[in-house]
Design an enzyme around this catalytic site. Structure first.
Site, short mmCIF file in Angstrom:
data_model
loop_
_atom_site.label_atom_id
_atom_site.label_comp_id
_atom_site.label_asym_id
_atom_site.label_seq_id
_atom_site.Cartn_x
_atom_site.Cartn_y
_atom_site.Cartn_z
N ASP A 56 0.86 -1.17 0.00
CA ASP A 56 0.00 0.00 0.00
C ASP A 56 0.91 1.23 0.00
O ASP A 56 1.81 1.34 0.83
CB ASP A 56 -0.85 -0.01 1.28
N ASP A 100 -3.18 4.65 -2.43
CA ASP A 100 -4.28 5.16 -1.62
C ASP A 100 -4.83 6.46 -2.22
O ASP A 100 -4.08 7.33 -2.66
CB ASP A 100 -3.73 5.44 -0.21
N GLU A 137 -6.56 3.44 -6.00
CA GLU A 137 -7.83 3.48 -5.25
C GLU A 137 -8.58 4.73 -5.69
O GLU A 137 -8.13 5.86 -5.42
CB GLU A 137 -7.58 3.52 -3.74
N HIS A 156 -11.31 -3.14 3.28
CA HIS A 156 -11.30 -2.80 4.70
C HIS A 156 -12.08 -1.53 5.02
O HIS A 156 -12.11 -1.10 6.16
CB HIS A 156 -9.85 -2.66 5.16
N ASP A 157 -12.66 -0.91 4.02
CA ASP A 157 -13.43 0.32 4.25
C ASP A 157 -14.93 0.11 4.13
O ASP A 157 -15.70 1.03 4.39
CB ASP A 157 -13.01 1.40 3.23
#
Ligand code: NOJ
Ligand code: MG
Length: 535
Positions: free
Chosen positions: A103, A205, A268, A329-330
């Site tokens: 990430d 990200d 993302e 994970h969001d």
């Protein structure tokens, strides 16, 4: 894998698996997952058949946003292990023929990062311009109306130097100023640091946030805002996100990875399809895979999903490789969003569409959101906006490995509670059960690996009505028909034009393999089937 002159690369034909490191496997009893824990579980991931793991941030961080607030981009947080542990893990991943994606969080640092400490130390510090500092308006208020994703204003007043700094997320996550060439260079060096180690790529990200309007114009109000929505939704982020200059930055990032062999950039990006696809760049010089989050947001409706798949397929630029995501994970887990039966159909959808699938850890065993009592909430998004049910903890609970204490995740006290259902729902138990969710995932993955029609074949939509979603995947002489029933009634599928002859090779309940299909195909409630068509 060569087809004509075209080469398919690992990130096209392969399957990506997201590991949320805090919650995957603890190896040292501190209740928090770590790198050695991941290493212990590589055998499982290899058994499952995934090709690459993406690991959420493992860098030094004050953990205000669980690692998405980085204080050192080229280190390893002691909670997760040491750099030696990392090198060891990477080597082991590669030895098993898998890839590792890290990430990268370039939009913002932690407020404890030395760059920010310098930047905030004085107005004439050389790093002042590394972040977004602005004077107050004459009445002392914020420079503009921009809001933070995690609640409240996007601007934080700095008493000492009497200016505001901008933060798209927490005030502990100041945004870097990507218009500054030194910032660009510093982050490209970070990328090279990990690429030199042999990392296979980055999930970048909030890529669409990285550049903001030069004039910092006010965002317009959102006419669809309702009080039950997060405060951030009050405005349309027209000037704080998705600015045209971002494409230049992405292109530069791409050049960095292109200096290495077969590395990947995944962006993302939460944007509508027509904007999302611009992140592939001109002539494919942007991100390899701008994350397609359509399945995270669409209702579980066959006609809507079918229409969106077609829209996406049609909007892809020449050479742009598609991809699909079912969970992360969001977001609330798929099993909770649409139901546990339905999630099996969603698994078949994810693993039979054209484009790289990204799985979220635990979805393969049918994990669902875990209710976290208020006094145990950890996620800043939940804590900062109480009452709106925005905490992301429920989808981040420890992986369920077996029936032992804490589901085999830790010998200590887990940082977040383990789901009560772990005694039934866990890897070991499901590995013994020929009809489990895990067995279904395993079969789907094996089939996708065995059938080029699934990994690289054409996508051909098939007309349906109501709750059925159908398409064919075709490659050379192989013709696979996928029929998914998204509704709760048994339904007859009868193709309009073609004859239907073949054999079921996989079904979501793992009960119908080898069944012959002649003209008609009954698809039960919440069932999906894959038929190998004859001739
Ligand atoms: C997106 C990440 O997925 C999320 O977990 C994080 O909170 C924000 N970016 C801020 O970095
Ligand atoms: Mg640990």
């Amino acid at each position: 894998m060569a087809v004509g002159n075209e080469q398919y690369l690992w990130w096209q034909s392969g399957i990506i698996y997201q590991v949320y490191p805090r919650s995957f496997q603890d190896s040292d009893g501190d209740g928090i997952g770590d790198l050695n824990g991941i290493k212990q579980r590589l055998e499982y991931l290899q058994w499952l058949g995934v090709d690459a793991i993406w690991i959420s941030p493992i860098y030094p961080s004050p953990m205000a946003d669980f690692g998405y607030d980085i204080s050192d981009y080229t280190g390893i947080h002691e909670l997760f292990g040491t750099m030696a542990d990392f090198d060891d893990l990477l080597q082991e991943v590669h030895a098993r023929g898998m890839k590792m994606i890290l990430d990268l969080v370039p939009n913002h640092t932690s407020n404890k990062h030395p760059w920010f400490l310098e930047s905030r130390s004085s107005k004439d510090n050389p790093k002042r311009d590394w972040y977004i500092w602005e004077d107050a308006k004459p009445d002392g208020s914020e420079p503009n109306n921009w809001l933070a994703m995690f609640g409240g204003s996007g601007w934080e007043w700095d008493e000492k130097t009497e200016q505001y700094y901008y933060h798209a997320f927490l005030k502990e996550q100041p945004d870097l100023n990507w218009r500054n060439p030194d910032v660009q260079k510093a982050m490209f060096d970070v990328m090279r640091f990990w690429l030199d180690k042999g990392v296979d790529g980055f999930r970048v990200d909030v890529m669409w946030h990285m550049i903001k309007d030069e004039k910092l114009r006010d965002n317009p109000p959102n006419p669809d805002y309702k009080p039950e929505m997060a405060t951030y939704e009050k405005l349309i982020p027209a000037y704080s996100t998705d600015q045209p200059e971002i494409h230049h930055i992405v292109q530069e990032m791409r050049k960095v990875v292109d200096a290495y062999k077969e590395r990947v950039i995944i962006g993302e990006i939460y944007l509508p399809i027509h904007k999302l696809v611009t992140y592939y760049g001109k002539n494919g010089n942007g991100a390899h895979l701008p994350f397609n989050f359509m399945l995270l947001n669409l209702p579980w409706n066959a006609q809507k999903i079918g229409a969106h798949i077609n829209e996406y397929e049609g909007a892809l630029p020449e050479g742009g490789w598609p991809n699909w995501v079912l969970g992360n994970h969001d977001k609330s887990r798929i099993g909770t969003r649409i139901g546990i039966e339905e999630a099996r159909v969603a698994a078949m959808l994810l693993l039979t569409l054209r484009g790289t699938p990204t799985m979220y850890y635990g979805d393969e065993i049918g994990m669902t959101d875990v209710t976290i009592p208020e006094d145990e909430i950890q996620d800043p998004q939940g804590l900062n906006m109480p009452g709106l049910n925005l905490s992301r903890d429920p989808a981040r609970t420890p992986m369920q490995w077996n029936t032992s204490n804490n589901a085999g995740f830790t010998n200590g006290t887990p940082w977040l509670r383990v789901a009560d259902n772990y005694t039934n729902l866990n890897v070991e138990t499901e590995q013994q059960d020929k009809e489990s969710a895990l067995e279904l995932y395993k079969q789907l993955i094996q089939l996708r690996k065995a059938e080029q029609a699934l990994s690289i074949g054409e996508y051909i939509p098939v007309q349906t009505e109501g709750d059925l979603l159908a398409y064919r995947r075709e490659h050379e002489n192989t013709n696979l028909l996928i029929v998914l029933n998204l509704g709760d009634k048994d339904t007859m599928f009868t193709p309009e034009h073609a004859t239907l002859k073949g054999q079921i090779i996989l079904d979501t309940n793992l009960k119908r393999r080898t069944e012959q299909v002649n003209d008609k195909l009954e698809v039960r409630a919440n069932e999906g089937v894959i038929v190998r068509l004859k001739g």
